[in-house]
Design a protein around this motif. Structure first.
Motif, PDB file in Angstrom:
ATOM      1  N   CYS A 177       0.814  -1.207   0.000  1.00 59.51           N
ATOM      2  CA  CYS A 177       0.000   0.000   0.000  1.00 59.51           C
ATOM      3  C   CYS A 177       0.856   1.270   0.000  1.00 59.51           C
ATOM      4  CB  CYS A 177      -0.915  -0.030   1.224  1.00 59.51           C
ATOM      5  SG  CYS A 177      -2.252   1.178   1.158  1.00 59.51           S
ATOM      6  N   ASN A 178       0.855   1.988  -1.124  1.00 62.85           N
ATOM      7  CA  ASN A 178       1.657   3.210  -1.254  1.00 62.85           C
ATOM      8  C   ASN A 178       3.059   2.989  -0.715  1.00 62.85           C
ATOM      9  OD1 ASN A 178      -0.441   4.739  -2.420  1.00 62.85           O
ATOM     10  ND2 ASN A 178      -1.240   5.318  -0.422  1.00 62.85           N
ATOM     11  N   ALA A 179       3.682   1.922  -1.165  1.00 61.09           N
ATOM     12  CA  ALA A 179       5.021   1.574  -0.687  1.00 61.09           C
ATOM     13  C   ALA A 179       5.982   2.744  -0.891  1.00 61.09           C
ATOM     14  CB  ALA A 179       5.531   0.338  -1.424  1.00 61.09           C
ATOM     15  N   PRO A 180       6.641   3.210   0.165  1.00 59.72           N
ATOM     16  CA  PRO A 180       7.507   4.386   0.044  1.00 59.72           C
ATOM     17  C   PRO A 180       8.824   4.078  -0.673  1.00 59.72           C
ATOM     18  CG  PRO A 180       7.643   3.483   2.243  1.00 59.72           C
ATOM     19  CD  PRO A 180       6.567   2.714   1.549  1.00 59.72           C
ATOM     20  N   GLY A 181       9.386   5.112  -1.282  1.00 65.19           N
ATOM     21  CA  GLY A 181      10.719   5.007  -1.866  1.00 65.19           C
ATOM     22  C   GLY A 181      10.848   4.092  -3.057  1.00 65.19           C
ATOM     23  N   ARG A 182       9.758   3.797  -3.729  1.00 65.33           N
ATOM     24  CA  ARG A 182       9.821   2.891  -4.883  1.00 65.33           C
ATOM     25  C   ARG A 182      10.181   3.663  -6.142  1.00 65.33           C
ATOM     26  NH1 ARG A 182      11.563  -0.842  -2.892  1.00 65.33           N
ATOM     27  NH2 ARG A 182      11.970   0.777  -1.353  1.00 65.33           N
ATOM     28  N   GLY A 207       1.930   7.072  -9.617  1.00 60.30           N
ATOM     29  CA  GLY A 207       1.510   8.300  -8.964  1.00 60.30           C
ATOM     30  C   GLY A 207       0.072   8.280  -8.506  1.00 60.30           C
ATOM     31  N   GLU A 208      -0.616   7.188  -8.760  1.00 66.08           N
ATOM     32  CA  GLU A 208      -2.000   7.054  -8.324  1.00 66.08           C
ATOM     33  C   GLU A 208      -2.023   6.383  -6.950  1.00 66.08           C
ATOM     34  OE1 GLU A 208      -5.444   5.965 -11.173  1.00 66.08           O
ATOM     35  OE2 GLU A 208      -4.972   4.117 -10.098  1.00 66.08           O
ATOM     36  N   SER A 209      -2.675   7.010  -5.984  1.00 61.52           N
ATOM     37  CA  SER A 209      -2.693   6.504  -4.613  1.00 61.52           C
ATOM     38  C   SER A 209      -3.436   5.173  -4.504  1.00 61.52           C
ATOM     39  CB  SER A 209      -3.346   7.525  -3.684  1.00 61.52           C
ATOM     40  OG  SER A 209      -3.469   7.016  -2.367  1.00 61.52           O
ATOM     41  N   ASP A 210      -2.946   4.332  -3.580  1.00 63.74           N
ATOM     42  CA  ASP A 210      -3.636   3.083  -3.283  1.00 63.74           C
ATOM     43  C   ASP A 210      -4.748   3.285  -2.263  1.00 63.74           C
ATOM     44  OD1 ASP A 210      -2.060   1.402  -4.921  1.00 63.74           O
ATOM     45  OD2 ASP A 210      -0.494   1.341  -3.400  1.00 63.74           O
ATOM     46  N   GLY A 211      -4.813   4.475  -1.680  1.00 69.35           N
ATOM     47  CA  GLY A 211      -5.819   4.731  -0.662  1.00 69.35           C
ATOM     48  C   GLY A 211      -5.190   4.940   0.695  1.00 69.35           C
ATOM     49  N   SER A 212      -5.979   4.823   1.741  1.00 65.63           N
ATOM     50  CA  SER A 212      -5.512   5.075   3.103  1.00 65.63           C
ATOM     51  C   SER A 212      -4.692   3.905   3.622  1.00 65.63           C
ATOM     52  CB  SER A 212      -6.708   5.321   4.024  1.00 65.63           C
ATOM     53  OG  SER A 212      -6.285   5.496   5.353  1.00 65.63           O
ATOM     54  N   CYS A 213      -3.435   4.165   3.896  1.00 64.23           N
ATOM     55  CA  CYS A 213      -2.539   3.143   4.444  1.00 64.23           C
ATOM     56  C   CYS A 213      -2.118   3.606   5.841  1.00 64.23           C
ATOM     57  CB  CYS A 213      -1.298   2.978   3.575  1.00 64.23           C
ATOM     58  SG  CYS A 213      -1.640   2.856   1.796  1.00 64.23           S
ATOM     59  N   TYR A 225       4.598   8.529   5.615  1.00 64.25           N
ATOM     60  CA  TYR A 225       4.530   9.837   4.955  1.00 64.25           C
ATOM     61  C   TYR A 225       4.160  10.963   5.912  1.00 64.25           C
ATOM     62  CZ  TYR A 225       4.509   7.046   0.661  1.00 64.25           C
ATOM     63  OH  TYR A 225       4.825   6.146  -0.351  1.00 64.25           O
ATOM     64  N   GLY A 226       3.624  10.604   7.078  1.00 61.85           N
ATOM     65  CA  GLY A 226       3.229  11.612   8.043  1.00 61.85           C
ATOM     66  C   GLY A 226       1.971  12.365   7.680  1.00 61.85           C
ATOM     67  N   TRP A 236      -1.299  11.616  -7.043  1.00 61.68           N
ATOM     68  CA  TRP A 236      -0.476  12.033  -5.919  1.00 61.68           C
ATOM     69  C   TRP A 236       0.873  12.484  -6.472  1.00 61.68           C
ATOM     70  CZ3 TRP A 236       0.564   8.314  -1.182  1.00 61.68           C
ATOM     71  CH2 TRP A 236       1.170   9.040  -0.146  1.00 61.68           C
ATOM     72  N   PRO A 237       1.037  13.783  -6.717  1.00 64.80           N
ATOM     73  CA  PRO A 237       2.260  14.280  -7.361  1.00 64.80           C
ATOM     74  C   PRO A 237       3.548  13.888  -6.645  1.00 64.80           C
ATOM     75  CG  PRO A 237       0.586  15.985  -7.338  1.00 64.80           C
ATOM     76  CD  PRO A 237       0.062  14.866  -6.480  1.00 64.80           C
ATOM     77  N   ASP A 238       3.558  13.938  -5.318  1.00 64.31           N
ATOM     78  CA  ASP A 238       4.780  13.596  -4.589  1.00 64.31           C
ATOM     79  C   ASP A 238       5.198  12.156  -4.847  1.00 64.31           C
ATOM     80  OD1 ASP A 238       4.900  16.119  -3.549  1.00 64.31           O
ATOM     81  OD2 ASP A 238       4.143  15.585  -1.556  1.00 64.31           O
ATOM     82  N   GLN A 239       4.224  11.244  -4.878  1.00 64.58           N
ATOM     83  CA  GLN A 239       4.563   9.849  -5.156  1.00 64.58           C
ATOM     84  C   GLN A 239       5.058   9.693  -6.594  1.00 64.58           C
ATOM     85  OE1 GLN A 239       1.941   6.329  -6.083  1.00 64.58           O
ATOM     86  NE2 GLN A 239       2.170   6.005  -3.873  1.00 64.58           N
ATOM     87  N   ALA A 240       4.423  10.389  -7.521  1.00 63.59           N
ATOM     88  CA  ALA A 240       4.838  10.324  -8.925  1.00 63.59           C
ATOM     89  C   ALA A 240       6.278  10.810  -9.080  1.00 63.59           C
ATOM     90  CB  ALA A 240       3.903  11.163  -9.785  1.00 63.59           C
ATOM     91  N   HIS A 241       6.629  11.893  -8.388  1.00 58.65           N
ATOM     92  CA  HIS A 241       7.988  12.426  -8.466  1.00 58.65           C
ATOM     93  C   HIS A 241       9.001  11.430  -7.901  1.00 58.65           C
ATOM     94  CE1 HIS A 241       6.236  16.779  -8.534  1.00 58.65           C
ATOM     95  NE2 HIS A 241       6.255  16.223  -9.740  1.00 58.65           N
ATOM     96  N   THR A 242       8.642  10.796  -6.792  1.00 58.31           N
ATOM     97  CA  THR A 242       9.536   9.795  -6.199  1.00 58.31           C
ATOM     98  C   THR A 242       9.763   8.641  -7.152  1.00 58.31           C
ATOM     99  OG1 THR A 242       8.853  10.345  -3.941  1.00 58.31           O
ATOM    100  CG2 THR A 242       9.832   8.181  -4.280  1.00 58.31           C
ATOM    101  N   LEU A 243       8.690   8.144  -7.747  1.00 57.69           N
ATOM    102  CA  LEU A 243       8.809   7.037  -8.688  1.00 57.69           C
ATOM    103  C   LEU A 243       9.702   7.414  -9.872  1.00 57.69           C
ATOM    104  CD1 LEU A 243       5.090   5.837  -8.703  1.00 57.69           C
ATOM    105  CD2 LEU A 243       7.034   4.548  -7.830  1.00 57.69           C
TER     106      LEU A 243
END
Length: 255
Positions: A177-182, A207-213, A225-226, A236-243
């Motif tokens: 679920c919205n695995a960080p740093g991928r 960049g598309e959210s998996d929902g509430s994790c 993510y805090g 989710w732009p921040d996730q898209a940028h990370t990817l």
């Protein structure tokens, strides 16, 4: 599913109907979702696919919305394809027995004597040689044309699956679920170089959210993510940028 399994049977029938209906349309490719390498055992997934009419489709899909490495899924998919052949067209004594197939969790070809490396460990691909060994011993080399093909979602698997620091979470850390740093994985292509893999696809929009994790912490905040994660399907732009930053292979631009 109720105790009689009636809803499961209905669901399987619905899938089989969908496969035949969609495949009757011109220029339509149909691949049944078959989870990922660390979900259902090979034989169980092979049986599910056969029951759902995979033989009337173009094949199956792996790693949808997940982050497991491409080569791990390619190995898993190959085992599933061989298992289906074994239980349908293989030796007469094996007909119907997808449950006999070695898996990513167990292989009868391994010594299974408790010594390190002598049993299949789903978390250690080195030990999967025992699964390969069972398939080699049980069926040799099946006709290539008789094996089902598959596609792999590479939209977020460039760096493989995420694992939190040991002991960080006492419950399920929801690694899917919205695995960080991928990072982005292999670019979409039909030129995979792997005989049974028809394509690498970005099925999950990067960049598309998996929902509430919440990592089973009991709150509403995603501790990785805090914040409260965006609703499922939200861009989710921040996730898209990370990817994009972590893409493997790296992104290149023509300038």
């Amino acid at each position: 599913m109720d105790p009689t399994g009636e809803l499961t049977a209905t669901r399987v029938a619905d899938l089989a109907y969908a496969v035949s209906t969609l495949k009757s349309k011109a220029r339509t490719a149909v691949y049944l979702d078959a989870g990922n390498v660390l979900w259902r055992p090979v034989g169980e997934m092979a049986r599910r696919l056969l029951d759902a009419g995979v033989q009337h489709s173009d094949g199956f899909a792996l790693n949808v919305s997940n982050t497991h490495p491409t080569d791990h899924n390619a190995r898993y998919g190959t085992w599933i394809s061989k298992c289906m052949w074994y239980a349908v067209e293989g030796p007469e004594h094996a007909r119907g027995h997808t449950d006999w197939c070695a898996t990513q969790y167990y292989s009868a070809a391994a010594p299974n004597d408790g010594a390190p490396g002598n049993a299949v460990d789903s978390a250690d691909p080195v030990t999967w040689r025992w699964t390969d060994a069972w398939f080699d011993q049980a069926m040799g080399t099946p006709p290539a044309a008789a094996l089902r093909h598959f596609v792999i979602d590479t939209s977020r698997n460039g760096l493989g699956a995420w694992a939190p620091e040991p002991g960080k979470y006492t419950g399920d850390p929801e690694i899917w679920c919205n695995a960080p740093g991928r990072g982005l994985g292999a670019r979409p292509t039909a030129d995979t170089g792997v005989p049974l893999v028809d394509a690498y696809l970005w099925i999950k929009i990067p960049g598309e959210s998996d929902g509430s994790c919440t990592r089973n912490t009991g709150g509403t905040i995603d501790p990785e993510y805090g914040i409260v994660d965006p609703p499922a399907g939200t861009w989710w732009p921040d996730q898209a940028h990370t990817l994009a930053r972590n893409a493997a292979p790296r992104l290149t631009f023509n300038r």
